[in-house]
Motif scaffolding. Structure first.
Motif, PDB file in Angstrom:
ATOM      1  N   GLU A  41       0.854  -1.071  -0.004  1.00  0.00           N
ATOM      2  CA  GLU A  41      -0.033   0.103   0.154  1.00  0.00           C
ATOM      3  C   GLU A  41       0.958   1.313  -0.013  1.00  0.00           C
ATOM      4  N   ASP A  42       1.978   1.080   0.828  1.00  0.00           N
ATOM      5  CA  ASP A  42       2.844   2.223   0.783  1.00  0.00           C
ATOM      6  C   ASP A  42       3.510   2.569  -0.334  1.00  0.00           C
ATOM      7  N   LEU A  43       4.048   1.639  -1.218  1.00  0.00           N
ATOM      8  CA  LEU A  43       4.419   1.859  -2.688  1.00  0.00           C
ATOM      9  C   LEU A  43       3.185   2.298  -3.482  1.00  0.00           C
ATOM     10  N   GLU A  44       2.082   1.823  -3.538  1.00  0.00           N
ATOM     11  CA  GLU A  44       1.059   2.356  -4.200  1.00  0.00           C
ATOM     12  C   GLU A  44       0.693   3.850  -4.028  1.00  0.00           C
ATOM     13  N   THR A  45       0.826   4.180  -2.689  1.00  0.00           N
ATOM     14  CA  THR A  45       0.547   5.372  -2.422  1.00  0.00           C
ATOM     15  C   THR A  45       1.600   6.459  -2.741  1.00  0.00           C
ATOM     16  N   PHE A  46       2.757   6.015  -2.984  1.00  0.00           N
ATOM     17  CA  PHE A  46       4.104   6.818  -3.406  1.00  0.00           C
ATOM     18  C   PHE A  46       3.829   7.158  -4.868  1.00  0.00           C
ATOM     19  N   LEU A  47       3.373   5.917  -5.826  1.00  0.00           N
ATOM     20  CA  LEU A  47       3.416   6.100  -7.209  1.00  0.00           C
ATOM     21  C   LEU A  47       2.368   6.870  -7.660  1.00  0.00           C
ATOM     22  N   PHE A  48       1.188   6.972  -6.776  1.00  0.00           N
ATOM     23  CA  PHE A  48      -0.030   7.687  -7.043  1.00  0.00           C
ATOM     24  C   PHE A  48       0.556   9.176  -6.880  1.00  0.00           C
ATOM     25  N   ILE A  49       1.083   9.489  -5.834  1.00  0.00           N
ATOM     26  CA  ILE A  49       1.298  10.884  -5.687  1.00  0.00           C
ATOM     27  C   ILE A  49       2.620  11.234  -6.456  1.00  0.00           C
ATOM     28  N   VAL A  50       3.447  10.462  -6.943  1.00  0.00           N
ATOM     29  CA  VAL A  50       4.474  11.020  -7.731  1.00  0.00           C
ATOM     30  C   VAL A  50       4.139  11.105  -9.354  1.00  0.00           C
ATOM     31  N   ASN A  51       3.125  10.509  -9.541  1.00  0.00           N
ATOM     32  CA  ASN A  51       2.562  10.620 -10.911  1.00  0.00           C
ATOM     33  C   ASN A  51       1.504  11.643 -11.167  1.00  0.00           C
ATOM     34  N   GLN A  52       1.094  12.364 -10.005  1.00  0.00           N
ATOM     35  CA  GLN A  52       0.246  13.404 -10.213  1.00  0.00           C
ATOM     36  C   GLN A  52       0.838  14.570 -11.103  1.00  0.00           C
ATOM     37  N   GLU A  53      -0.050  15.165 -12.204  1.00  0.00           N
ATOM     38  CA  GLU A  53       0.269  16.335 -12.860  1.00  0.00           C
ATOM     39  C   GLU A  53       0.994  17.428 -11.942  1.00  0.00           C
ATOM     40  N   LYS A  54       0.025  17.983 -10.908  1.00  0.00           N
ATOM     41  CA  LYS A  54       0.640  18.889 -10.074  1.00  0.00           C
ATOM     42  C   LYS A  54       2.025  18.731  -9.612  1.00  0.00           C
ATOM     43  N   PHE A  55       2.383  17.525  -9.052  1.00  0.00           N
ATOM     44  CA  PHE A  55       3.578  17.276  -8.315  1.00  0.00           C
ATOM     45  C   PHE A  55       4.721  17.217  -9.455  1.00  0.00           C
ATOM     46  N   GLN A  56       4.428  16.753 -10.642  1.00  0.00           N
ATOM     47  CA  GLN A  56       5.498  16.900 -11.574  1.00  0.00           C
ATOM     48  C   GLN A  56       5.662  18.312 -12.123  1.00  0.00           C
ATOM     49  N   LYS A  57       4.711  19.215 -12.138  1.00  0.00           N
ATOM     50  CA  LYS A  57       5.017  20.652 -12.644  1.00  0.00           C
ATOM     51  C   LYS A  57       5.512  21.173 -11.487  1.00  0.00           C
ATOM     52  N   ASN A  58       5.454  21.053 -10.214  1.00  0.00           N
ATOM     53  CA  ASN A  58       6.091  21.609  -8.944  1.00  0.00           C
ATOM     54  C   ASN A  58       7.508  21.156  -9.012  1.00  0.00           C
ATOM     55  N   LEU A  59       7.913  19.896  -9.029  1.00  0.00           N
ATOM     56  CA  LEU A  59       9.185  19.243  -8.934  1.00  0.00           C
ATOM     57  C   LEU A  59       9.891  19.671 -10.277  1.00  0.00           C
ATOM     58  N   GLY A  60       9.327  19.709 -11.584  1.00  0.00           N
ATOM     59  CA  GLY A  60      10.108  20.543 -12.488  1.00  0.00           C
ATOM     60  C   GLY A  60      10.547  21.702 -12.249  1.00  0.00           C
ATOM     61  N   LYS A  61       9.648  22.488 -11.720  1.00  0.00           N
ATOM     62  CA  LYS A  61       9.868  24.208 -11.469  1.00  0.00           C
ATOM     63  C   LYS A  61      10.989  23.976 -10.477  1.00  0.00           C
ATOM     64  N   TYR A  62      11.161  23.196  -9.520  1.00  0.00           N
ATOM     65  CA  TYR A  62      11.918  23.181  -8.206  1.00  0.00           C
ATOM     66  C   TYR A  62      13.246  22.659  -8.730  1.00  0.00           C
ATOM     67  N   LEU A  63      13.333  21.875  -9.705  1.00  0.00           N
ATOM     68  CA  LEU A  63      14.741  21.349 -10.282  1.00  0.00           C
ATOM     69  C   LEU A  63      15.278  22.483 -11.188  1.00  0.00           C
ATOM     70  N   THR A  64      14.322  23.179 -11.816  1.00  0.00           N
ATOM     71  CA  THR A  64      14.816  24.037 -12.719  1.00  0.00           C
ATOM     72  C   THR A  64      15.532  25.271 -11.946  1.00  0.00           C
ATOM     73  N   ASP A  65      14.680  25.752 -10.924  1.00  0.00           N
ATOM     74  CA  ASP A  65      15.285  26.551  -9.960  1.00  0.00           C
ATOM     75  C   ASP A  65      16.614  26.327  -9.352  1.00  0.00           C
ATOM     76  N   LEU A  66      16.732  25.048  -8.852  1.00  0.00           N
ATOM     77  CA  LEU A  66      17.848  24.670  -8.284  1.00  0.00           C
ATOM     78  C   LEU A  66      19.226  24.675  -9.222  1.00  0.00           C
ATOM     79  N   LYS A  67      18.724  24.187 -10.546  1.00  0.00           N
ATOM     80  CA  LYS A  67      19.810  24.352 -11.572  1.00  0.00           C
ATOM     81  C   LYS A  67      20.301  25.832 -12.020  1.00  0.00           C
TER      82      LYS A  67
END
Length: 311
Positions: free
Chosen positions: A281-307
């Protein structure tokens, strides 16, 4: 009332689990009992006589003449926890369960950084098979540390953030240098705190403080961490980190290794069994959250800012 046969079966299951536990712990008891006690004054000079057990690209495992193991993380620049480093750590923990050292010191050879947590690049536009492997390895390593039969110390020479903090929380004792930060800030980057990590946090902090800190994604300074109980001691320098770790191990010189290991397992068995029950269940929750469009958008912005900050 439960049927007599059901109660009898459960009792036998518990008895069998206990016998397996005893056999696993006692297998190498003679090694522990033959290990000589080391004084704290000589602890910082022991590295020259270390027996290198496993030398990898991202970590090194050694055991000194006094039976103290050191697992050193060396994944530049920030000991980001990726698949390769986790695999090396898992292999080291498997070796140590056979060797049964007097104790394990988990440390970093990167100045100012213990670990900055999961390798977030693995989570951005991820390969689904890789992130499954990543999360399973995180589970294996953290629970492996948490359930280790020997004493464990996180000797933190720098920042211990997110997954780095999870590694530290899995250890029995935590020592840290001044003027650094520690905490589980996963909610700030859009990740959940898994049940098994909540359990270990509640073993360290009062429940109300643990809940507030995890929901907020709060990071604590070294002094705050000592005040609230996230860490046990503050060391003045790298040598003092090792010295304080040795003092912790020496507290058990008069205890029987089997009795200590069994008692530790009894304290932690409920958390470990709950982890096993909810692992999928823990793995499934992790996969669900990571694959959310909002998570991917925010993470992409964070990684760009970090770069951009590094330019």
């Amino acid at each position: 009332m439960k049927p007599i046969m059901q109660i009898y079966t459960k009792q036998n299951l518990i008895k069998n689990q206990f016998l397996i536990l005893i056999r696993n712990i006692s297998k190498n008891q003679s090694y522990l009992n033959s290990t000589s006690a080391q004084s704290a004054s000589s602890s910082s000079s022991s590295s020259s006589s270390d027996d290198l057990i496993l030398s990898k690209k991202l970590s090194q495992l050694s055991i000194d003449n006094n039976g103290i193991a050191s697992l050193i993380l060396q994944s530049s620049p920030v000991n980001a926890l990726g698949i390769d480093l986790f695999r090396e750590m898992k292999e080291s923990l498997q070796i140590l369960e056979k060797e049964k050292p007097k104790g394990l010191i988990l440390k970093s050879n990167i100045k100012t950084i213990f670990s900055a947590g999961l390798d977030l690049k693995e989570l951005y536009q991820p390969d689904q098979d890789r992130i499954k492997i990543l999360w399973n390895l995180l589970q294996d390593v953290c629970v492996g540390l948490y359930s280790a039969s020997y004493p464990t110390v996180a000797a933190m020479n720098g920042h211990s953030i997110a997954g780095g903090c999870a590694l530290a929380f899995a250890c029995e004792y935590r020592v840290m240098l001044p003027k650094f930060m520690i905490g589980l800030n996963e909610t700030r980057v859009g990740l959940h705190i898994p049940k098994w990590l909540i359990a270990s946090t509640k073993n360290i902090l009062p429940r109300r403080l643990a809940e507030a800190a995890l929901l907020e994604g709060r990071l604590f300074t070294t002094c705050e961490a000592l005040k609230f109980g996230l860490i046990d001691e503050i060391a003045k320098d790298d040598d003092d980190l090792i010295q304080k770790s040795q003092i912790f191990f020496n507290k058990f010189n008069k205890t029987e290794s089997l009795a200590r290991a069994t008692t530790k397992q009894y304290f932690r068995i409920q958390d470990i069994e709950e982890f096993k029950a909810f692992r999928k269940e823990d793995l499934e929750t992790f996969l669900f959250i990571v694959n959310q469009e909002k998570f991917q958008k925010n993470l992409g912005k964070y990684l760009t800012d970090l770069k951009n900050k590094k330019k």
